[in-house]
Scaffold this motif. Structure first.
Motif, PDB file in Angstrom:
ATOM      1  N   ILE A 278     -13.392  -3.187   0.106  1.00 42.27           N
ATOM      2  CA  ILE A 278     -14.824  -3.372  -0.189  1.00 42.27           C
ATOM      3  C   ILE A 278     -15.710  -2.758   0.906  1.00 42.27           C
ATOM      4  N   PRO A 279     -15.466  -3.060   2.214  1.00 43.53           N
ATOM      5  CA  PRO A 279     -16.350  -2.471   3.231  1.00 43.53           C
ATOM      6  C   PRO A 279     -16.360  -0.943   3.197  1.00 43.53           C
TER       7      PRO A 279
ATOM      8  N   ALA B  26     -22.819  -4.756  -5.312  1.00 46.97           N
ATOM      9  CA  ALA B  26     -23.637  -5.970  -5.237  1.00 46.97           C
ATOM     10  C   ALA B  26     -24.032  -6.271  -3.792  1.00 46.97           C
ATOM     11  N   ILE B  27     -23.073  -6.214  -2.878  1.00 43.37           N
ATOM     12  CA  ILE B  27     -23.413  -6.613  -1.512  1.00 43.37           C
ATOM     13  C   ILE B  27     -24.189  -5.503  -0.793  1.00 43.37           C
TER      14      ILE B  27
ATOM     15  N   THR C  74      -8.355  -5.194  -2.741  1.00 41.48           N
ATOM     16  CA  THR C  74      -9.793  -5.179  -3.021  1.00 41.48           C
ATOM     17  C   THR C  74     -10.548  -5.688  -1.798  1.00 41.48           C
ATOM     18  N   HIS C  75     -10.053  -6.772  -1.217  1.00 44.77           N
ATOM     19  CA  HIS C  75     -10.688  -7.329  -0.029  1.00 44.77           C
ATOM     20  C   HIS C  75     -10.729  -6.299   1.090  1.00 44.77           C
TER      21      HIS C  75
ATOM     22  N   ALA D  61     -18.001  -4.909  -6.533  1.00 45.10           N
ATOM     23  CA  ALA D  61     -18.340  -5.910  -5.518  1.00 45.10           C
ATOM     24  C   ALA D  61     -19.164  -5.276  -4.405  1.00 45.10           C
TER      25      ALA D  61
ATOM     26  N   CYS E 121     -21.109 -10.191   6.750  1.00 44.86           N
ATOM     27  CA  CYS E 121     -19.991 -10.332   5.799  1.00 44.86           C
ATOM     28  C   CYS E 121     -19.239  -9.010   5.609  1.00 44.86           C
TER      29      CYS E 121
ATOM     30  N   TYR F 273     -26.372  -3.654  -2.223  1.00 38.80           N
ATOM     31  CA  TYR F 273     -27.742  -3.803  -2.763  1.00 38.80           C
ATOM     32  C   TYR F 273     -28.537  -4.800  -1.930  1.00 38.80           C
ATOM     33  N   VAL F 274     -27.901  -5.932  -1.618  1.00 38.92           N
ATOM     34  CA  VAL F 274     -28.591  -6.942  -0.816  1.00 38.92           C
ATOM     35  C   VAL F 274     -28.729  -6.471   0.632  1.00 38.92           C
TER      36      VAL F 274
ATOM     37  N   ILE G 136      -5.840  -8.542  -5.212  1.00 42.28           N
ATOM     38  CA  ILE G 136      -6.823  -9.326  -4.447  1.00 42.28           C
ATOM     39  C   ILE G 136      -6.896  -8.818  -3.007  1.00 42.28           C
TER      40      ILE G 136
ATOM     41  N   GLU H 157     -24.702  -7.904   6.329  1.00 45.73           N
ATOM     42  CA  GLU H 157     -24.075  -7.037   7.322  1.00 45.73           C
ATOM     43  C   GLU H 157     -22.913  -7.755   8.007  1.00 45.73           C
TER      44      GLU H 157
END
Lengths: 272, 270
Positions: free
Chosen positions: A152-153, A75-76, A148-149, A72, A94, A78-79, A145, A92
């Protein structure tokens, strides 16, 4: 006598030595002496079926969380690195909003979403998709869940830094030689960010090993992980020796993983 | 030549991740307005009773004040220690700098539960010799938080110092400035933003700290996260949703201001 710069190192070293390093030795001592002297606590870590099952569950959950969080985050990130200015700013936002919000608030948010009376079950029942509420929380799914949340950062920062430092000309060369977008991504972009991926995976795995608050709230006591076991052994069935022994084992595992990390990634390259 | 923008698939995947990241934060908002006593969605009617509960129940106010006090004192201590250490490393450049920095970063790397166990050991031992800085006292929590947040302050101070031009310090030294003059008149003015950031981050980290706080407090030193933890563990109290919404609003406002300021800074700078 004039003060010399080396004296400035003293206060923090002294403080952490006395308030952290020495007490840690005390914990090590507990692991050998409580409730009776000997190696019994370490024997329990290695053989007790309950402790074993908690360790196995912890590794299983940590592995799943690592795979999900790094994918995850890739993906973020990359953007965030390569998107248009608007996409970058949104990515940024998010990444940083959850990063700065406390672990308790975030765990609570997942309870509000996933519990039997939570938003997801309310919506699904109103839409007629399900008759009975689904059990989404107070089990391993909820723990995975929530963790992972949370993580991610933390995975985004090393990945984004690897993507930023990449030599753009190599991608142009691949394009010039006629490679498709997908091919450039898989055979050039991903291998060139491999150090970032390994770094992110190890950071997430190490963080998740010692994770405590999210599993305790979203696992509902049913999927206890190692850190929660330490808490329970400390405060519910006072067994400080076992808590201390598990702590020492955790430090050894984390030490090994960090040594591995520094073989792959230079620490300085991970600061954004 | 322009770099390739993310394709449709990448954008779609990132959008899903963005949704996942924001979902639990948004979900807290409607729950905080439920008129029911238990955690639920407001079905039809909305109510502010859980916000009122934050005011009516003095425990929330007490824990907020305690968290503020602990946050201010421990962030000042941690930043002061980190600043001295960072300056020492930068000015003295010891050959074993990497080992020293590695050592002070330990509380950041070691699993929080192990640090919690360690600080529990420290504070219960201190309790036996005094009743001021010990288990379940506010100064005990300050001590524990200072250990946990000092590494983060060290990182920020070192990052700020890495951007200072050494020649200005050399010039000051050549002109006969004492250590105090070099620090206060030359280096500190150059890293003031880094130091302020370190203070703010340390404060936020202390304000949110729960993993260690849980181990070193029981009934007297109830910080805000500790208060929230109790409401979350026993039966889920929707007042948690109300306090969460307030905390989220503050975070989003601060970040929005920061993003606008940096954007204007970038625009002005180039």
């Amino acid at each position: 006598m004039a003060l010399r710069p080396i004296a400035l190192l003293g206060p923090l070293l002294l403080f952490l030595g006395l308030a952290y390093a020495v007490p840690f030795l005390g914990v090590v001592q507990w692991s050998f002496t409580l409730p009776e002297p000997g190696l019994g606590r370490y024997g329990a870590v290695l053989t007790d079926p309950l402790v074993q099952s908690v360790f196995v569950r912890t590794f299983r959950i940590c592995a799943a969380v690592t795979a999900l969080a790094v994918t995850a985050a890739y993906a973020i990130a990359y953007v965030w690195v390569r998107g248009s200015p608007g996409q970058r700013r949104f990515a940024e936002f998010c990444i940083l909003v959850p990063f700065w919000i406390s672990v308790l608030t975030r765990a609570f948010g997942w309870v509000a979403l996933l519990s039997n009376r939570g938003l997801i079950n309310t919506w699904l029942q109103a839409a007629g998709v399900i008759a009975e509420p689904l059990t989404l929380v107070r089990n391993e799914l909820g723990v995975i869940i929530g963790m992972t949340h949370f993580l991610i950062p933390f995975a985004v920062f090393p990945l984004a830094s690897a993507m930023r430092n990449l030599d753009e000309r190599v991608l142009l060369a691949a394009r010039g030689l006629g490679a498709s977008r997908l091919r450039i991504f898989w055979t050039v972009f991903v291998p060139m960010t491999a150090a970032g991926i390994i770094g992110a995976a190890l950071i997430v795995f190490v963080f998740s090993l010692g994770f405590f608050i999210t599993p305790a709230i979203l696992g509902g006591g049913r999927s206890v992980m190692v850190a929660e076991l330490v808490y329970l052994r400390m405060f519910q069935s006072p067994d400080w020796g076992l808590g201390a022994a598990i702590s020492v084992v955790l430090v050894l595992i984390v030490g090994g993983l960090m040594a591995l990390l520094f073989r792959f990634v230079r620490p300085s390259s991970m600061v954004r | 030549m322009k770099q390739a923008r993310p394709g449709l698939f990448a954008l779609l995947l990132a959008a899903l991740v963005a949704l996942f990241l924001l979902l639990p934060i948004v979900a807290v908002v409607p729950v905080s307005f439920t008129p029911a006593r238990f955690l639920s969605m407001p079905s039809g009617s909305w109510s502010l009773r859980h916000y009122q509960a934050l005011i009516d129940n003095p425990d929330w106010g007490h824990s907020i004040l305690l968290s503020l006090r602990i946050g201010v004192v421990s962030s000042l201590c941690a930043t002061a220690l980190a600043l001295a250490f960072g300056l020492g490393i930068w000015m003295f450049q010891p050959r074993f700098a990497a080992v020293l920095v590695g050592f002070v970063l330990l509380p950041m790397i070691v699993p929080p539960v192990v640090s919690a166990m360690t600080l529990y050991f420290l504070l219960t031992a201190l309790s036996k010799v005094n009743d001021l800085v010990g288990y379940d006292t506010w100064l005990g929590v300050v001590l524990a938080h200072t250990v946990m947040i000092a590494p983060f302050a060290v990182v920020l101070v070192l990052v700020a110092l890495a951007q200072v031009d050494r020649r200005i310090d050399l010039a000051a030294r050549g002109l006969g400035a004492s250590l105090t003059q070099r620090v206060f008149m030359v280096i500190l003015p150059n890293i003031k933003f880094g130091v302020i950031t370190a203070l703010l981050l340390s404060f936020v980290l202390s304000w949110e700290e729960i993993g260690v706080t849980l181990f070193v407090t029981s009934v007297n030193a109830i910080t805000l996260p500790r208060q929230m933890w109790m409401g979350l563990r026993d039966n889920i109290d929707p007042a948690i949703a109300a306090i969460s919404v307030i905390l989220i609003l503050i975070t989003v406002a601060v970040l929005a201001v920061r993003m606008v300021v940096t954007r204007e800074g970038n625009a002005a700078g180039g």
